[in-house]
Design an enzyme around this catalytic site. Sequence first.
Site, short mmCIF file in Angstrom:
data_model
loop_
_atom_site.label_atom_id
_atom_site.label_comp_id
_atom_site.label_asym_id
_atom_site.label_seq_id
_atom_site.Cartn_x
_atom_site.Cartn_y
_atom_site.Cartn_z
N ASN A 170 0.82 -1.21 0.00
CA ASN A 170 0.00 0.00 0.00
C ASN A 170 0.86 1.27 0.00
O ASN A 170 0.55 2.24 -0.69
CB ASN A 170 -0.92 0.00 1.22
N HIS A 203 -3.10 1.98 -2.59
CA HIS A 203 -4.12 1.05 -2.09
C HIS A 203 -4.80 0.27 -3.22
O HIS A 203 -5.31 -0.83 -2.98
CB HIS A 203 -5.17 1.83 -1.29
N ASP A 227 -5.45 -3.60 -2.98
CA ASP A 227 -6.75 -4.26 -3.20
C ASP A 227 -6.63 -5.35 -4.26
O ASP A 227 -7.24 -6.42 -4.14
CB ASP A 227 -7.79 -3.23 -3.62
N GLU A 242 -6.47 -7.62 5.84
CA GLU A 242 -5.81 -8.50 4.87
C GLU A 242 -5.77 -9.96 5.35
O GLU A 242 -5.09 -10.79 4.75
CB GLU A 242 -4.38 -8.02 4.60
#
Length: 261
Positions: free
Chosen positions: A135, A140, A144, A170
């Site tokens: 990240n 991000h 993802d 996560e």
Amino acid sequence: MTPRTKRILAKSLVVTIIAIVATFGLSFTARIALQMPIDWLSWLECTFIPILIGMPVSAFIFTQAETIQETCDKLEKSHAALKETHGRLTFVTSHDPMTGLLSRGEFMARMDRSRDEGECDTLLLIDPDHFSSINDKHGHAKGDEALVRIAKALVYTTRPGDSIGRLGGEEFGVLLRDVPKGQANTIAENIRRYIEGIPWGKGQQDGVKVTVSIGGAEIPHDADTQDVLRTAARCLLEAKQRGRNRVSFDYEAARLRVVAP
């Protein structure tokens, strides 16, 4: 004239014709049997009385029947739409919107049911290594993407009867149905190697590398769900402690310390 009106008139006409024929048959038969004359009034009565009575009554009945059928069709469509909406709502409330895996609540509920059924099931906790760095370095969106790829990998490397959930952030969970510890360790290793080998294309040139650590614990019939989760979490922490990108079904309490995910 609408198709509905045409259907009603056609059915009413058929019923009226049948009524006229029946009236003629009954009336003339009775008159002949009673030796009564058959004059023009008899013909008039047998023709117009069924029309004046039968046509309106049959039209009313068929109109009501059409209305009832239309209402039933609407109710059936509404029921189907409600059932579809309920199914979507159930899916939304029991699944993670990003990965499509089970939500934490639904996953825990399946763990409880599995324990009550008395099967020899095994819980796996899967956590990406150094996920925060993905990240931080790549954004991000890339993080993802990594979570979605891990979710797809878990689906691919497990059986249809197993349960897979995103437990938060996560962290993922896999409930291996009727799988003892030894076989579960093999499955966990397959998961770890598969995720490690996921091709990242151009992202790999930017230093994107995704591996996971996995902790596992058997689920005894009389075990508390939270105790099983804690045991698997300790094994996961042990895997992190031992260098990450590995599987652990055992832990040493003295060696555990807080480490970065």
